[in-house]
Design an enzyme around this catalytic site. Structure first.
Site, PDB file in Angstrom:
ATOM      1  CB  VAL A 107     -40.711   0.397  17.365  1.00 19.99           C
ATOM      2  CG1 VAL A 107     -40.674   0.968  15.905  1.00 19.99           C
ATOM      3  CG2 VAL A 107     -41.728  -0.521  17.498  1.00 19.99           C
ATOM      4  CB  CYS A 108     -36.811   2.729  15.717  1.00 16.29           C
ATOM      5  SG  CYS A 108     -35.611   3.851  14.868  1.00 16.29           S
ATOM      6  CB  ALA A 109     -33.720   4.338  19.076  1.00 17.18           C
ATOM      7  CB  THR A 127     -32.140  -1.231  16.268  1.00 13.97           C
ATOM      8  OG1 THR A 127     -32.527   0.189  16.623  1.00 13.97           O
ATOM      9  CG2 THR A 127     -30.837  -1.262  15.795  1.00 13.97           C
ATOM     10  N   GLY A 160     -37.386  -2.608  13.286  1.00  8.70           N
ATOM     11  CA  GLY A 160     -36.304  -2.105  12.800  1.00  8.70           C
ATOM     12  C   GLY A 160     -36.700  -0.581  12.715  1.00  8.70           C
TER      13      GLY A 160
END
Length: 323
Positions: A107-109, A127, A160
């Protein structure tokens, strides 16, 4: 959760330095709530894994018994990517779990941690939009798809935004406990369900936890090279077995013949492109591995139940005039 509920999967949440703990505990709560809304016979097991200099160790487990991780999630980081320290121990641990059949998620970073495994090379991944350029610079072999909230590559799933852990969590609940439990969980949490839950057609969910390492290697090769011409003899060599033995074991492990499996992978990617872009159908056909657009349309209609243009009209979310 009733004590007799049996785990259908174990999801490992990876705690690494400076990760977003609210995502760890939020996902833990989300899966517990989902278990409460399930049928009383099935549940998701959740474990927390702490990464440190000495390796990765389990520090929390919702169930007793030996571990068999079906999914591993790398949560967001609360520091910017340029301040994220390399996570060699965590990446190595994720790589080992993937080899055992786990689906890797980020998730994300958290995508930066997943990318350190090298398993996302040549794959599409997303991301946070603000981190996309850094991800592409640091890991140039990844095919960046930062316009997407969730990118599902079968054995690798990336989400993202920093709060996209809820979308990822509900997506996994739907797959593991069913759409009714997912919708009940979303209603209880007062959040929108992920878009995939709106589809009236079943999604292709590949199995990697069947225990056949040789077939799993062949599956990983298919997912990594689905957009190119795939020679089935290469799969026999990767698995290290004769054609007849490979076919028998592939069907037993996945439920599909290799060619049908490849079609499912390609059509799943075609569906996502139709939903999220305005690219011409012929171009999408070529990008997902069909040299003949007519063959893509025929296979799409057979597996999805709609022609590609009709599917786009019903489920497309790309703005008019987009790429």
């Amino acid at each position: 959760m009733p004590s007799e509920a049996q785990p259908v999967a174990e999801i490992g949440l990876l705690i690494y330095p400076d990760c977003q703990l609210s995502a760890i505990y939020g996902l833990t709560d989300l899966f517990r709530i989902a278990n409460d809304w399930a049928d009383g016979r099935h549940a998701i097991r959740v474990s927390h894994w702490q990464a440190g200099p000495g390796g990765v160790a389990c520090i929390f487990d919702s169930h007793a018994g030996p571990h068999r991780l079906s999914h591993v999630i790398a949560p967001p980081s609360i520091v910017m990517p340029e301040r994220m320290a390399p996570q060699a121990e965590a990446a190595g641990w994720m790589r080992d779990r993937h080899a055992e059949g786990a689906t890797l998620c980020s998730v994300c970073a958290g995508a930066f941690v997943l990318a350190e495994t090298g398993l996302a090379d040549g794959r599409r991944a997303t991301t946070h939009w603000a981190f996309a350029r850094q991800l592409a610079q640091r890991f140039p072999k990844i095919r960046l798809a930062d316009e997407n909230m969730v990118v599902d590559e079968g054995d690798i799933i990336t989400a993202g935004g920093i709060l996209a852990w809820a979308d990822l969590g509900l997506t996994l609940v739907e797959r593991l406990l069913g759409p009714a439990t997912m919708l009940a969980t979303a209603r209880f949490l007062l959040v929108d369900p992920p878009r995939s839950s709106q589809r009236p057609f079943a999604s292709f969910v590949p199995r990697f936890d069947h225990g056949d390492d040789a077939i799993r290697r062949a599956q990983h090769h298919l997912h990594a090279h689905a957009g190119a011409a795939v020679d089935m003899s290469d799969l026999h060599a990767i698995a290290g077995m004769t054609e007849r033995t490979f076919l028998r074991r592939f069907i037993a492990a996945t439920g599909h013949r290799p060619t049908a499996y490849l079609q499912q992978v390609r059509i799943a990617r075609g569906r996502e492109a139709l939903e999220r872009t305005n690219a011409p159908v012929d171009r999408i056909a070529w990008e997902v591995g069909y040299g003949d657009p007519a063959a893509f349309r025929k296979t799409f209609q057979k597996l999805v139940g709609l022609a590609p243009n009709a599917y786009r009209q019903r489920f497309g979310i790309a703005p008019a005039g987009g790429a």
